[in-house]
Every structure is written in structure tokens, then in C-alpha cells.
Design a protein around this motif. Sequence first.
Motif, PDB file in Angstrom:
ATOM      1  N   PHE A   4       0.806  -1.215   0.017  1.00 35.95           N
ATOM      2  CA  PHE A   4       0.020  -0.078  -0.129  1.00 35.95           C
ATOM      3  C   PHE A   4       0.796   1.403  -0.048  1.00 35.95           C
ATOM      4  CE2 PHE A   4      -3.013  -3.028   1.883  1.00 35.95           C
ATOM      5  CZ  PHE A   4      -4.119  -3.034   0.972  1.00 35.95           C
ATOM      6  N   ILE A   5       1.685   1.205   0.838  1.00 33.88           N
ATOM      7  CA  ILE A   5       2.870   2.290   0.871  1.00 33.88           C
ATOM      8  C   ILE A   5       3.466   2.605  -0.208  1.00 33.88           C
ATOM      9  CG2 ILE A   5       4.660   3.423   2.048  1.00 33.88           C
ATOM     10  CD1 ILE A   5       3.797   2.108   4.654  1.00 33.88           C
ATOM     11  N   ALA A  49      -4.379   5.095   0.816  1.00 33.64           N
ATOM     12  CA  ALA A  49      -3.648   4.034   0.770  1.00 33.64           C
ATOM     13  C   ALA A  49      -2.422   3.944   1.885  1.00 33.64           C
ATOM     14  CB  ALA A  49      -3.007   3.519  -0.851  1.00 33.64           C
ATOM     15  N   ILE A  50      -1.789   5.008   1.723  1.00 38.02           N
ATOM     16  CA  ILE A  50      -0.636   5.260   2.763  1.00 38.02           C
ATOM     17  C   ILE A  50      -1.085   5.253   4.210  1.00 38.02           C
ATOM     18  CG2 ILE A  50       1.266   6.727   3.363  1.00 38.02           C
ATOM     19  CD1 ILE A  50       1.985   7.466   0.552  1.00 38.02           C
ATOM     20  N   TYR A 107      -4.005   4.180   5.289  1.00 36.60           N
ATOM     21  CA  TYR A 107      -4.705   2.897   5.739  1.00 36.60           C
ATOM     22  C   TYR A 107      -3.480   1.886   5.869  1.00 36.60           C
ATOM     23  CZ  TYR A 107      -6.563  -1.802   4.842  1.00 36.60           C
ATOM     24  OH  TYR A 107      -7.089  -2.970   5.215  1.00 36.60           O
ATOM     25  N   SER A 108      -2.431   1.941   5.221  1.00 36.13           N
ATOM     26  CA  SER A 108      -1.642   1.184   5.721  1.00 36.13           C
ATOM     27  C   SER A 108      -0.875   1.367   6.922  1.00 36.13           C
ATOM     28  CB  SER A 108      -0.207   0.900   4.614  1.00 36.13           C
ATOM     29  OG  SER A 108       0.783   0.165   4.880  1.00 36.13           O
ATOM     30  N   VAL A 109      -0.483   2.562   7.201  1.00 34.27           N
ATOM     31  CA  VAL A 109       0.128   2.894   8.638  1.00 34.27           C
ATOM     32  C   VAL A 109      -0.900   2.695   9.585  1.00 34.27           C
ATOM     33  CG1 VAL A 109       1.087   5.047   9.553  1.00 34.27           C
ATOM     34  CG2 VAL A 109       1.605   4.730   7.180  1.00 34.27           C
TER      35      VAL A 109
END
Lengths: 265, 161
Positions: A67-68, B25-26, B28-30
Motif C-alpha cells: 500500500f505504501i 492507501a498510505i 490505511y497501511s500505516v
Amino acid sequence: MSRRLAQASALVLINLGFLNIWFSNLNTGALRGICSPIFYCHSCPWATMACPLGVLINFSRLQIIPFITIGILGLVGTFGGRLVCGWLCPFGVLQELLHKIPTRKFAIPARLSYVKYALLVVFVLAVPFFWPNAPYTFCDGCPSSVIESTIPWAFVAHWQVTPGMFGGFTPRFWIRISILAAVVVFVILVSRGFCRVLCPLGAIFSLFNRFSLFRFRLTYSKCNNCGACAKLCPVDIDPVAQMNTAECVRCHECTITRHIKMGIS
Amino acid sequence: MKIINPGRAARPLGIALLVILFAGAIGYSVRSVRYRVDQVPVGEFVVTKLSLNHSIERDSQGSFTNPYVEKTSLSAPSRRTPTAAKVSGQKPAKKAAPVVAGKEAKPKPTVKKPAVKKPLSRTVVPKKTQPKKPSAKKPVVRKPPPKKPAKKPSAPAACPT
């Protein structure tokens, strides 16, 4: 000049590990959990951040979604498309320097540019996903990683064991060296050949080129179709007819002619 | 009358949507994404770091393992104990739930409830709330016995970085 400065700065920033020469306690590995948007191998002894292609391959191998990495690449692409290719990529700088070697130059057919998309799908995503242990991912033949990681680590390894000797090069090492040699020859003959034909990261960013925030604009009143900008273009496109196409690396060379400008539009 | 060109309006909208999508997306991931590596939930940042050294693999059951940790028997427990120590001291309830998704909010009220019950048990009905009296004092007692988190060996949510 400003482009060269940006490229040099990017090279320094992506190699902050070199500061360990003076500051031995500096931990430059802290950022390696995040990918940079630049095509630069994370296995380089000095690398600051991870290579986006390496992360994509590793996550594909683990069958999880990065995702990142997707977020970073998407944001950078949305901002400038292939601006990174023209302004930050160290391998792009190397190609430009190599292409200045005075030899006969060649043009390549535009169809070859689709090869990079195939490489992205097959060797970055599909092969590691379906065959996690297969040694034919893009990383295994990456010419950039040969320069940044394979050669330095080979020397380091041998200096540690037997100082001053360079034996023990495996067949795999020579295969990678030969791939690098082929790419170097290709790049000397074809301007930005790797970017146009082989770079999967360029393939990702090129998807954003048409609608990115930063893009070229043509001042029609100043353009008299002289073709000067097309002659300057390192990727052999006509900036007037093919402005902001997927192949443009946003190097700004065409803006010297004054009728093309880049900005937010 | 102003005529809006739909072609021109679509591009900024699309850009805004893409920015939201990728930034989301970033985020959500974090915030939410955790993977169990050797039974320890870690974030994508750690998985990326491990993957660079090929220190993470999928085993036959599909779960993630660190091959270099398993080979040396001493390193495996040493890696787990510091996280367990942190869990018992700080937030045991939080770390029970979120293994994959970030539903960390649910355990919070369980910690807060005894604190709220204090005035109720003392003021309203003492007989009925006899079992609640000790529960009101629990927050004081809870600190020394780390048995509860030990009994529920659910993995910690926090990224061990």
C-alpha cells in the motif's frame, strides 16, 4: 543547470549512507522501510531508501499488497508523471553521460517502448507472484543494481576475506555484468534507451504523464513548427505533436525553444 | 451564462481523487495494516525492511516467518520478550484486538468502565454492587499483576519499530 543540480542532489540524498565515512554512528538504514520514487537499488551499501521496484517484487513474492509503495508512486506520478525520470533518476544521468560518447547514434521504433510495460507485468509482478523462488525477476537482471550493489558488494566481500584480491566471481555475477554491458552499449547508441524500452518504473510513471499536475504547455502563437524542440528531445518525440505523451521524461530540454513551458495546468 | 467545459473539469477532479486514493492507501497501511511475522503483528514498514534482506518468507501454511530468527533458537524468544514486556506495562486491552485490521477502539471502553463505575458503586446501591467494589479498585490492582495480558496472549498491535 538546475536539472543537473536536482540530479546531483537526488544522488546525494539517496546515498546518505556515504556519511558513515565521517559519522560512523549514523544510522542511515532507518528509512529503508520506505521506498523512494527513484530507481536506485536498496542493496547499495550507501542507499538511504528502498527501491520501489524491489519493494514491488518482494511484496509480489510475499503475495501482499504494498500500500505504501503504491501510494508513494501514485502521489509522485500524479504530481509530475515522469518528472522523476528526467530530474532525479541517477541512472538517467548515467545514460545521458554515456550517450555523449561520440559514436554513431540510432533511432528505435516507437513500438519498442511497450517492452517496458511487459517487463513490469511479467518480471516485476507476475514471475515473483507465481514463482516466488524463481531467480528471474527484474532485480536479478537489473543493470542499475549491478552498478550500485553487485559490484560494490563483490569488492567489499573480497576485501574482507582476502584483501586486495578479487577472485570468487560467480557465473551469476558475470551474467549480470554482461547484462549491464549490453545495456551500456545500448544506451550509448540510443538516447535514453533504458528509460524508453526497459525501465518498469518509467512504465509506472508514464501512466500518469497525460494528466499529471505538472505538464507541458505549448504557446501556439510562438510556435512556427521549426522542429527545433524535436531535435533537442532525448527520447525522440515531437514535443509539439506528442506533448505529455507517455514517453516524455519531462527533462525540460524542449523548453529551451521558449514556446513550450512547464507548469501546473 | 458561463459554460463549463466538462473535459477541463474532469482533470482536476481526477487528480484530486487520485491524490485522495493514494494518500488514503498510505494512511490505511500505516494505521491498519498489520502482518503476523513469527506471530508478532508488524506494519508494512517493518515487512518492507525485512523483505529487503529476504528475512521474511511465507511458510507452507501461508503465514509469514523470519527464517533467520527460527534458525537460532535464542534469537526467537529474545525478539518476542521485549514486545511482551511493553504490552504488559502499557496497554494490554488495546493490543488484544487489532491483528490485521485496525479496530483498536473496541477494547478501550473495557479499560474505562471500572473507572466510571466507581462513583456508581459507592453512591447508589452498596449491596448489589458488592462485586463491583473490587472492580472499582481494579485499576490500582491491575498494575502489579500482569496475568491478564499473559492469559490472553494475543499479539501486540504496535509496530515494534
